[in-house]
Write a protein that holds these residues in place. Structure first.
Motif, PDB file in Angstrom:
ATOM      1  N   GLN A  34     -85.420  22.921 -25.060  1.00  0.00           N
ATOM      2  CA  GLN A  34     -85.215  23.683 -26.292  1.00  0.00           C
ATOM      3  C   GLN A  34     -86.550  24.135 -26.888  1.00  0.00           C
ATOM      4  O   GLN A  34     -86.692  25.289 -27.317  1.00  0.00           O
ATOM      5  CB  GLN A  34     -84.463  22.823 -27.307  1.00  0.00           C
ATOM      6  CG  GLN A  34     -84.252  23.489 -28.664  1.00  0.00           C
ATOM      7  CD  GLN A  34     -83.607  22.551 -29.672  1.00  0.00           C
ATOM      8  OE1 GLN A  34     -83.188  21.447 -29.340  1.00  0.00           O
ATOM      9  NE2 GLN A  34     -83.543  22.980 -30.912  1.00  0.00           N
ATOM     10  N   VAL A  35     -87.530  23.234 -26.900  1.00  0.00           N
ATOM     11  CA  VAL A  35     -88.840  23.553 -27.480  1.00  0.00           C
ATOM     12  C   VAL A  35     -89.520  24.672 -26.711  1.00  0.00           C
ATOM     13  O   VAL A  35     -90.063  25.620 -27.295  1.00  0.00           O
ATOM     14  CB  VAL A  35     -89.728  22.292 -27.501  1.00  0.00           C
ATOM     15  CG1 VAL A  35     -91.175  22.643 -27.834  1.00  0.00           C
ATOM     16  CG2 VAL A  35     -89.184  21.290 -28.511  1.00  0.00           C
ATOM     17  N   ILE A  36     -89.495  24.590 -25.386  1.00  0.00           N
ATOM     18  CA  ILE A  36     -90.115  25.628 -24.554  1.00  0.00           C
ATOM     19  C   ILE A  36     -89.408  26.962 -24.757  1.00  0.00           C
ATOM     20  O   ILE A  36     -90.046  28.022 -24.858  1.00  0.00           O
ATOM     21  CB  ILE A  36     -90.092  25.217 -23.069  1.00  0.00           C
ATOM     22  CG1 ILE A  36     -91.011  24.016 -22.824  1.00  0.00           C
ATOM     23  CG2 ILE A  36     -90.501  26.384 -22.175  1.00  0.00           C
ATOM     24  CD1 ILE A  36     -92.478  24.276 -23.054  1.00  0.00           C
ATOM     25  N   SER A  37     -88.094  26.926 -24.817  1.00  0.00           N
ATOM     26  CA  SER A  37     -87.336  28.167 -24.994  1.00  0.00           C
ATOM     27  C   SER A  37     -87.709  28.862 -26.294  1.00  0.00           C
ATOM     28  O   SER A  37     -87.879  30.091 -26.337  1.00  0.00           O
ATOM     29  CB  SER A  37     -85.834  27.860 -24.968  1.00  0.00           C
ATOM     30  OG  SER A  37     -85.438  27.341 -23.713  1.00  0.00           O
ATOM     31  N   GLU A  38     -87.870  28.067 -27.350  1.00  0.00           N
ATOM     32  CA  GLU A  38     -88.211  28.650 -28.641  1.00  0.00           C
ATOM     33  C   GLU A  38     -89.670  29.092 -28.689  1.00  0.00           C
ATOM     34  O   GLU A  38     -89.987  30.176 -29.196  1.00  0.00           O
ATOM     35  CB  GLU A  38     -87.937  27.620 -29.740  1.00  0.00           C
ATOM     36  CG  GLU A  38     -86.455  27.308 -29.920  1.00  0.00           C
ATOM     37  CD  GLU A  38     -86.205  26.179 -30.912  1.00  0.00           C
ATOM     38  OE1 GLU A  38     -87.210  25.582 -31.391  1.00  0.00           O
ATOM     39  OE2 GLU A  38     -85.026  25.894 -31.210  1.00  0.00           O
ATOM     40  N   GLU A  39     -90.562  28.283 -28.173  1.00  0.00           N
ATOM     41  CA  GLU A  39     -91.990  28.572 -28.266  1.00  0.00           C
ATOM     42  C   GLU A  39     -92.399  29.775 -27.426  1.00  0.00           C
ATOM     43  O   GLU A  39     -93.252  30.580 -27.831  1.00  0.00           O
ATOM     44  CB  GLU A  39     -92.788  27.337 -27.836  1.00  0.00           C
ATOM     45  CG  GLU A  39     -94.295  27.495 -27.943  1.00  0.00           C
ATOM     46  CD  GLU A  39     -95.042  26.237 -27.569  1.00  0.00           C
ATOM     47  OE1 GLU A  39     -96.284  26.261 -27.621  1.00  0.00           O
ATOM     48  OE2 GLU A  39     -94.396  25.227 -27.219  1.00  0.00           O
ATOM     49  N   TYR A  40     -91.793  29.920 -26.258  1.00  0.00           N
ATOM     50  CA  TYR A  40     -92.190  30.984 -25.349  1.00  0.00           C
ATOM     51  C   TYR A  40     -91.176  32.126 -25.298  1.00  0.00           C
ATOM     52  O   TYR A  40     -91.336  33.057 -24.493  1.00  0.00           O
ATOM     53  CB  TYR A  40     -92.415  30.419 -23.941  1.00  0.00           C
ATOM     54  CG  TYR A  40     -93.669  29.583 -23.863  1.00  0.00           C
ATOM     55  CD1 TYR A  40     -94.899  30.142 -23.505  1.00  0.00           C
ATOM     56  CD2 TYR A  40     -93.645  28.232 -24.190  1.00  0.00           C
ATOM     57  CE1 TYR A  40     -96.052  29.380 -23.456  1.00  0.00           C
ATOM     58  CE2 TYR A  40     -94.798  27.454 -24.147  1.00  0.00           C
ATOM     59  CZ  TYR A  40     -96.003  28.041 -23.781  1.00  0.00           C
ATOM     60  OH  TYR A  40     -97.149  27.288 -23.746  1.00  0.00           O
ATOM     61  N   GLY A  41     -90.165  32.058 -26.119  1.00  0.00           N
ATOM     62  CA  GLY A  41     -89.187  33.134 -26.139  1.00  0.00           C
ATOM     63  C   GLY A  41     -88.432  33.262 -24.841  1.00  0.00           C
ATOM     64  O   GLY A  41     -88.178  34.374 -24.357  1.00  0.00           O
ATOM     65  N   VAL A  42     -88.068  32.120 -24.257  1.00  0.00           N
ATOM     66  CA  VAL A  42     -87.323  32.128 -23.000  1.00  0.00           C
ATOM     67  C   VAL A  42     -85.878  32.511 -23.289  1.00  0.00           C
ATOM     68  O   VAL A  42     -85.204  31.868 -24.099  1.00  0.00           O
ATOM     69  CB  VAL A  42     -87.374  30.752 -22.316  1.00  0.00           C
ATOM     70  CG1 VAL A  42     -86.562  30.772 -21.021  1.00  0.00           C
ATOM     71  CG2 VAL A  42     -88.826  30.356 -22.034  1.00  0.00           C
ATOM     72  N   ASP A  43     -85.404  33.536 -22.625  1.00  0.00           N
ATOM     73  CA  ASP A  43     -84.039  34.010 -22.833  1.00  0.00           C
ATOM     74  C   ASP A  43     -83.031  32.949 -22.421  1.00  0.00           C
ATOM     75  O   ASP A  43     -83.259  32.175 -21.480  1.00  0.00           O
ATOM     76  CB  ASP A  43     -83.820  35.292 -22.019  1.00  0.00           C
ATOM     77  CG  ASP A  43     -82.479  35.939 -22.324  1.00  0.00           C
ATOM     78  OD1 ASP A  43     -81.503  35.614 -21.630  1.00  0.00           O
ATOM     79  OD2 ASP A  43     -82.417  36.752 -23.271  1.00  0.00           O
ATOM     80  N   SER A  44     -81.901  32.927 -23.094  1.00  0.00           N
ATOM     81  CA  SER A  44     -80.875  31.924 -22.803  1.00  0.00           C
ATOM     82  C   SER A  44     -80.292  32.079 -21.405  1.00  0.00           C
ATOM     83  O   SER A  44     -79.709  31.137 -20.861  1.00  0.00           O
ATOM     84  CB  SER A  44     -79.749  32.000 -23.836  1.00  0.00           C
ATOM     85  OG  SER A  44     -79.148  33.295 -23.821  1.00  0.00           O
ATOM     86  N   ASN A  45     -80.453  33.256 -20.811  1.00  0.00           N
ATOM     87  CA  ASN A  45     -79.948  33.481 -19.455  1.00  0.00           C
ATOM     88  C   ASN A  45     -80.976  33.179 -18.376  1.00  0.00           C
ATOM     89  O   ASN A  45     -80.698  33.337 -17.186  1.00  0.00           O
ATOM     90  CB  ASN A  45     -79.484  34.930 -19.304  1.00  0.00           C
ATOM     91  CG  ASN A  45     -78.259  35.228 -20.147  1.00  0.00           C
ATOM     92  OD1 ASN A  45     -77.358  34.393 -20.266  1.00  0.00           O
ATOM     93  ND2 ASN A  45     -78.222  36.410 -20.757  1.00  0.00           N
ATOM     94  N   THR A  46     -82.171  32.764 -18.787  1.00  0.00           N
ATOM     95  CA  THR A  46     -83.231  32.470 -17.819  1.00  0.00           C
ATOM     96  C   THR A  46     -82.839  31.283 -16.942  1.00  0.00           C
ATOM     97  O   THR A  46     -82.269  30.294 -17.414  1.00  0.00           O
ATOM     98  CB  THR A  46     -84.544  32.153 -18.546  1.00  0.00           C
ATOM     99  OG1 THR A  46     -84.987  33.326 -19.215  1.00  0.00           O
ATOM    100  CG2 THR A  46     -85.621  31.693 -17.580  1.00  0.00           C
ATOM    101  N   THR A  47     -83.155  31.373 -15.671  1.00  0.00           N
ATOM    102  CA  THR A  47     -82.841  30.306 -14.722  1.00  0.00           C
ATOM    103  C   THR A  47     -83.931  29.232 -14.744  1.00  0.00           C
ATOM    104  O   THR A  47     -85.103  29.529 -14.563  1.00  0.00           O
ATOM    105  CB  THR A  47     -82.723  30.869 -13.295  1.00  0.00           C
ATOM    106  OG1 THR A  47     -81.697  31.866 -13.266  1.00  0.00           O
ATOM    107  CG2 THR A  47     -82.389  29.771 -12.307  1.00  0.00           C
ATOM    108  N   TRP A  48     -83.503  27.991 -14.955  1.00  0.00           N
ATOM    109  CA  TRP A  48     -84.408  26.845 -14.901  1.00  0.00           C
ATOM    110  C   TRP A  48     -84.128  26.063 -13.615  1.00  0.00           C
ATOM    111  O   TRP A  48     -82.973  25.818 -13.266  1.00  0.00           O
ATOM    112  CB  TRP A  48     -84.188  25.914 -16.081  1.00  0.00           C
ATOM    113  CG  TRP A  48     -84.689  26.426 -17.405  1.00  0.00           C
ATOM    114  CD1 TRP A  48     -84.252  27.521 -18.092  1.00  0.00           C
ATOM    115  CD2 TRP A  48     -85.701  25.814 -18.217  1.00  0.00           C
ATOM    116  NE1 TRP A  48     -84.933  27.649 -19.273  1.00  0.00           N
ATOM    117  CE2 TRP A  48     -85.825  26.610 -19.389  1.00  0.00           C
ATOM    118  CE3 TRP A  48     -86.501  24.680 -18.093  1.00  0.00           C
ATOM    119  CZ2 TRP A  48     -86.739  26.296 -20.404  1.00  0.00           C
ATOM    120  CZ3 TRP A  48     -87.399  24.363 -19.098  1.00  0.00           C
ATOM    121  CH2 TRP A  48     -87.517  25.173 -20.235  1.00  0.00           C
ATOM    122  N   ILE A  49     -85.200  25.682 -12.921  1.00  0.00           N
ATOM    123  CA  ILE A  49     -85.082  24.812 -11.757  1.00  0.00           C
ATOM    124  C   ILE A  49     -86.055  23.653 -11.960  1.00  0.00           C
ATOM    125  O   ILE A  49     -87.209  23.862 -12.333  1.00  0.00           O
ATOM    126  CB  ILE A  49     -85.401  25.556 -10.444  1.00  0.00           C
ATOM    127  CG1 ILE A  49     -84.376  26.674 -10.208  1.00  0.00           C
ATOM    128  CG2 ILE A  49     -85.414  24.586  -9.263  1.00  0.00           C
ATOM    129  CD1 ILE A  49     -84.647  27.502  -8.965  1.00  0.00           C
TER     130      ILE A  49
END
Length: 501
Positions: free
Chosen positions: A157-172
């Motif tokens: 959650q922190v990385i998504s907010e800090e770097y503007g990672v889209d909710s559809n971005t694939t995480w591995i």
């Protein structure tokens, strides 16, 4: 991370992996060096890292528990092709998170190919990810794999907010050894956060008495393709048998002198501590099999073969060689001294020993013994009783409690038949930990197993090298191909990876 464990530790992944015997001075010496500069790597080059901290609750599952700890994480933003690039989460294990694999490992190669953002997460209670009194027994109850997964969820959650990672971005996610377990378990328990996982050398089946470890050690020492031989195994086994006879006959002064022990042998647990540290050089070489170094099967067997005298004399010589190479004056052998180390609660003095021992006592076991295992090349003095005593003497945890907690771990995560999709389990035939991992596909749509002949513990996490065996080269290509397939199937990734045969 790293045998995965006796409790005597050895470094391996530079993020820590499990070997664990009881009191491994090699691990202590290495970690003390790393703590002086948490950004260095084995080749002496500085690794420039973007280091940050996030506040994590002590307990993710009970909001009434007050308190927090800081979690250290590392970000490499050099290759990220926002918004299409994925996020690769590198999970740390039972020790300080170094930047070595993030900058120079296989994950970095794959990130370059796919334009990924790399995030490295340090495990709570290790490295700098702790609060001031983390190691007190009253606080260790917040150290668990479940809490570590909660930390990863919040970091997501922190990385998504800090770097503007889209909710559809694939995480591995990626991890090796115990962190490989966490990689698989994060995908299983938080499938809405991570699309897929690579779990290298991941012993997902917890077990109290891990006799099977030494079955593989014996087989690997006899493997001629990596410099082993039946003669080498026979000499080692006979040498330890002679040591056992001297212990039985109470010829303790001779053993103290011959093996340059740091303190006299006074108890059965001293015997086991001494033998555990003695065999650690051998089993550690099997687990990591680092060709061209003294941490390899070939080196062990060559040193044994060239030494003069009886198998006992050869074992004495091998110990002298390792003491010299490590610049150590004596071999640790005191159970009481080991307990004193484990009871220290000043974090920077612990270098991972106390918290990892606690995790083995409360969740995993992984105690490598020679209790009734006729294939063990070492001594029957290396019994389960030593580890049960440690758990009880240090943490007040009984044998029945250990077994109950190990059973819970297997029930909670699924042991070596977990239920999940898009998980790649990678194992090597030399690595003794592979016997606790997933070695075959559970179903066509579930986990995928990649078994690399002649490969050692977490070797697939290293960058590709011309020195890799053909099998390891192909294994790394298969990992890259699988990641590429996952990204393509997610519908997000536009870059592709070509498998070159």
């Amino acid at each position: 991370m790293g045998h995965f464990l006796h409790l005597v530790f050895i470094f391996a992944m530079f993020t820590a992996t499990i070997k664990g015997s009881l009191f491994n001075f090699r691990y202590k010496k290495y970690m003390k060096t790393v703590y002086k500069n948490k950004s260095n790597n084995p080749f002496g080059q500085m690794i420039e890292l973007e280091e940050k901290y996030v506040s994590q609750p002590l307990d993710h599952f009970d909001p009434l528990v007050k308190g927090s700890l800081k979690q250290r994480y590392i970000v490499i933003n050099d290759y990220w092709k926002k918004p299409d690039g994925p996020v690769f989460l590198f999970i740390g294990g039972e020790g300080l998170l170094s930047g070595y694999y993030l900058r120079y490992g296989l994950i970095n190669e794959i990130a370059k190919t796919h334009g990924a953002l790399i995030v490295g997460a340090e495990h709570r209670y290790y490295g700098d990810s702790l609060n001031g009194d983390s190691m007190e027994l009253s606080n260790l109850k917040y150290l668990s794999s479940q809490q570590a997964l909660g930390d990863l969820a919040k970091l997501h959650q922190v990385i998504s907010e800090e770097y503007g990672v889209d909710s559809n971005t694939t995480w591995i996610c990626f991890g090796g050894s115990y962190a490989g377990d966490l990689s698989a378990w994060f995908r299983i328990k938080y499938p809405h956060l991570v699309h897929a996982a690579v779990a290298s050398s991941a012993p997902v089946r917890a077990i109290t008495n891990f006799e099977g470890y030494n079955n593989v050690v014996r087989a690997s020492l006899s493997d001629t393709s990596i410099g082993g031989s039946q003669k080498c195994t026979g000499n080692i086994s006979s040498g330890f048998e002679e040591v056992g006879q001297l212990l039985k006959n109470k010829s303790l002064d001779r053993l103290h002198k011959d093996f340059e022990l740091c303190s006299p042998l006074k108890s059965e647990n001293d015997y086991a501590t001494f033998l555990s540290n003695l065999e650690d050089n051998i089993s550690g070489a099997v687990q990591y099999n680092d060709d061209g170094t003294n941490n390899s099967v070939e080196y062990i067997c060559k040193t044994i073969a060239e030494a003069e005298g009886s198998p006992y004399d050869k074992l004495v010589h091998l110990n002298q060689v390792f003491l010299g190479s490590l610049d150590e004056k004596c071999l640790e052998s005191s159970y009481e001294q080991m307990l004193q180390e484990l009871n220290k609660t000043v974090a920077q003095e612990l270098v991972g020993i106390r918290p990892w021992t606690y995790q083995t006592c409360t969740q995993f076991g992984f105690f490598q013994t020679c209790d009734v295992n006729t294939q063990c090349p070492f001594s029957t003095y290396l019994g389960l009783g030593l580890y049960l005593d440690i758990c009880n003497d240090v943490f007040g945890i009984t044998a029945d409690e250990i077994n109950a907690r190990v059973n819970f771990t297997n029930q909670y995560y699924g042991s070596d038949t977990p239920k999940g999709t898009r998980i790649l389990f990678v194992n090597g035939s030399i690595d003794p930990w592979h016997s606790l991992s997933v070695l075959k596909n559970i179903s066509d749509s579930a986990e995928t197993a990649l078994y690399i002949q002649g490969s050692s513990h977490c070797a697939d996490m290293e960058a590709t090298s011309p020195d890799d065996t053909p099998q390891l080269t192909q294994g790394k290509l298969e990992i890259k191909k699988q990641v590429s397939n996952w990204l393509s199937s997610s519908g997000q990734q536009r870059l592709t990876f070509k498998l070159i045969r």
